[in-house]
Design a protein around this motif. Structure first.
Motif, PDB file in Angstrom:
ATOM      1  N   UNK A  74     100.310  87.196 -31.696  1.00 43.95           N
ATOM      2  CA  UNK A  74     101.726  86.941 -32.003  1.00 43.95           C
ATOM      3  C   UNK A  74     102.510  88.233 -32.088  1.00 43.95           C
ATOM      4  N   UNK A  75     101.889  89.284 -32.642  1.00 46.92           N
ATOM      5  CA  UNK A  75     102.549  90.579 -32.736  1.00 46.92           C
ATOM      6  C   UNK A  75     102.792  91.147 -31.337  1.00 46.92           C
ATOM      7  N   UNK A  76     101.784  91.013 -30.455  1.00 44.92           N
ATOM      8  CA  UNK A  76     101.924  91.534 -29.086  1.00 44.92           C
ATOM      9  C   UNK A  76     103.084  90.874 -28.344  1.00 44.92           C
ATOM     10  N   UNK A 100      91.176  90.269 -32.706  1.00 43.45           N
ATOM     11  CA  UNK A 100      90.907  90.190 -31.262  1.00 43.45           C
ATOM     12  C   UNK A 100      90.595  88.761 -30.819  1.00 43.45           C
ATOM     13  N   UNK A 101      91.299  87.808 -31.445  1.00 39.15           N
ATOM     14  CA  UNK A 101      91.026  86.402 -31.117  1.00 39.15           C
ATOM     15  C   UNK A 101      92.248  85.555 -31.434  1.00 39.15           C
ATOM     16  N   UNK A 102      92.473  84.526 -30.613  1.00 37.21           N
ATOM     17  CA  UNK A 102      93.432  83.474 -30.983  1.00 37.21           C
ATOM     18  C   UNK A 102      92.645  82.523 -31.891  1.00 37.21           C
ATOM     19  N   UNK A 103      92.524  82.937 -33.164  1.00 38.25           N
ATOM     20  CA  UNK A 103      91.491  82.375 -34.037  1.00 38.25           C
ATOM     21  C   UNK A 103      91.648  80.880 -34.298  1.00 38.25           C
ATOM     22  N   UNK A 104      92.890  80.419 -34.442  1.00 39.65           N
ATOM     23  CA  UNK A 104      93.054  79.002 -34.771  1.00 39.65           C
ATOM     24  C   UNK A 104      92.709  78.118 -33.567  1.00 39.65           C
ATOM     25  N   UNK A 124      93.660  96.190 -29.457  1.00 35.17           N
ATOM     26  CA  UNK A 124      94.694  97.147 -29.068  1.00 35.17           C
ATOM     27  C   UNK A 124      95.046  98.018 -30.270  1.00 35.17           C
ATOM     28  N   UNK A 125      95.640  99.169 -29.987  1.00 32.24           N
ATOM     29  CA  UNK A 125      95.979 100.113 -31.047  1.00 32.24           C
ATOM     30  C   UNK A 125      97.405  99.820 -31.541  1.00 32.24           C
ATOM     31  N   UNK A 126      97.503  98.845 -32.439  1.00 28.26           N
ATOM     32  CA  UNK A 126      98.824  98.419 -32.910  1.00 28.26           C
ATOM     33  C   UNK A 126      99.520  99.514 -33.718  1.00 28.26           C
ATOM     34  N   UNK A 159     110.079 102.002 -40.582  1.00 31.99           N
ATOM     35  CA  UNK A 159     109.191 100.845 -40.592  1.00 31.99           C
ATOM     36  C   UNK A 159     107.739 101.285 -40.422  1.00 31.99           C
ATOM     37  N   UNK A 160     106.836 100.421 -40.839  1.00 39.35           N
ATOM     38  CA  UNK A 160     105.405 100.732 -40.764  1.00 39.35           C
ATOM     39  C   UNK A 160     104.641  99.549 -40.177  1.00 39.35           C
ATOM     40  N   UNK A 161     103.816  99.830 -39.186  1.00 44.75           N
ATOM     41  CA  UNK A 161     102.876  98.832 -38.671  1.00 44.75           C
ATOM     42  C   UNK A 161     101.516  99.110 -39.299  1.00 44.75           C
ATOM     43  N   UNK A 162     100.981  98.117 -40.015  1.00 46.66           N
ATOM     44  CA  UNK A 162      99.639  98.243 -40.584  1.00 46.66           C
ATOM     45  C   UNK A 162      98.726  97.277 -39.840  1.00 46.66           C
ATOM     46  N   UNK A 163      97.815  97.838 -39.063  1.00 48.30           N
ATOM     47  CA  UNK A 163      96.858  97.003 -38.347  1.00 48.30           C
ATOM     48  C   UNK A 163      95.599  96.887 -39.191  1.00 48.30           C
ATOM     49  N   UNK A 164      95.342  95.691 -39.698  1.00 51.94           N
ATOM     50  CA  UNK A 164      94.150  95.460 -40.521  1.00 51.94           C
ATOM     51  C   UNK A 164      93.091  94.813 -39.637  1.00 51.94           C
ATOM     52  N   UNK A 165      92.101  95.598 -39.305  1.00 51.46           N
ATOM     53  CA  UNK A 165      91.078  95.098 -38.372  1.00 51.46           C
ATOM     54  C   UNK A 165      90.053  94.255 -39.114  1.00 51.46           C
TER      55      UNK A 165
END
Lengths: 175, 99
Positions: A74-76, A100-104, A124-126, A159-165
């Motif tokens: 969704x972010x992409x 790294x998945x369309x989990x639902x 990806x490197x968000x 603004x800040x993008x926090x990518x929580x892997x």
């Protein structure tokens, strides 16, 4: 991840959620101090809505912390909207659940005993995408790193993008 | 708990992220379910025994005009369900555990 955000962000934080597995979990856990503290797409289940909604919320309420929660896909879909955040000079926090998945959809496929089709995606490197648009960007993998990233984001005027892997399948048994 | 209710009210309820096992939680032939929504139900995620297609605030004001407070759920089932939901997920505390 959600518990850490709830514990770290102030009670007057305005939040938005995207569509997918993360928002089911978030809706089960997030406690609002007042009506509309959390907004999300309802029946249409719009992917990509959380980022522009957070930009709008910050524009309307510059003195309150604003956070969006999105899945990685969704972010992409709306990553280019970070240009708008930069141009408006607003500083919301964009938290990405990066599994790294369309989990639902992957979960629905399994529940219907369908084979895995078209739901796996690359990592990806968000955080770098956030920095490329002039904001802050950080990747976190545990609660201590997330806590530090949230505190720095709250103190920043950008603004800040926090990518929580997180691991694929991390929602299993939780939603 | 919903299925044990003698009256189910959907007040602006707009189902999201539905999936197998979540649909048609009640049976309108068995349960009394009143849906009050500004738009007609075209999602078919549940069905009602009475639909009021109207704005929420004036409808609720009209329906509750002169009505006193009535005790519901003396067994405390809703608060117990809420507490169980809260207990099912982690809260607070920062540590170096995986996100």
């Amino acid at each position: 991840m959600i518990a850490e955000c709830q514990a770290t962000l102030p009670a007057n934080t305005l939040a938005s959620a995207d569509s997918g597995a993360h928002r089911i979990l978030l809706s089960q856990m997030w406690t609002c101090a007042a009506p509309r503290d959390l907004i999300q797409s309802s029946g249409l289940c719009t992917m990509g809505c959380a980022v522009p909604m957070a930009i709008g919320r910050k524009l309307a309420s510059p003195d309150r912390p604003v956070v969006s929660f999105s899945g990685d896909a969704g972010f992409l879909m709306v990553a280019g909207d970070l240009a708008t955040a930069a141009e408006l000079g607003v500083a919301p926090i964009f938290v990405v659940f990066a599994d790294a998945s369309l989990a639902l959809i992957e979960l629905k496929q399994r529940q219907r005993q369908l084979s895995n089709a078209g739901v796996d995606m690359a990592r990806h490197d968000f955080a770098a995408i956030g920095r490329a648009f002039g904001g802050n960007g950080i990747t976190v993998r545990n609660r201590a790193e997330l806590n530090k990233a949230l505190r720095e984001a709250l103190a920043s005027d950008r603004f800040t993008v926090i990518s929580a892997e997180i691991e694929p399948g991390g929602y299993d048994g939780r939603i | 708990m919903v299925q044990k209710s003698d009256l189910i009210l959907g007040l602006g309820y707009d189902p999201i992220e539905m999936r197998p096992g979540w649909r048609n939680v009640w049976d309108p032939r068995v349960h009394r379910m009143i849906d009050i929504t500004p738009e007609a139900n075209t999602h078919y995620m549940h069905h009602d025994s009475l639909a009021l297609i109207s704005a929420l605030n004036p409808t609720l004001a009209a329906l509750t005009s002169g009505a006193g407070k009535t005790a519901t759920w003396p067994c405390g089932a809703p608060s117990a369900a809420q507490a169980a939901l809260i207990a099912a997920f982690p809260h607070g505390m920062t540590g170096a555990r995986p996100v």
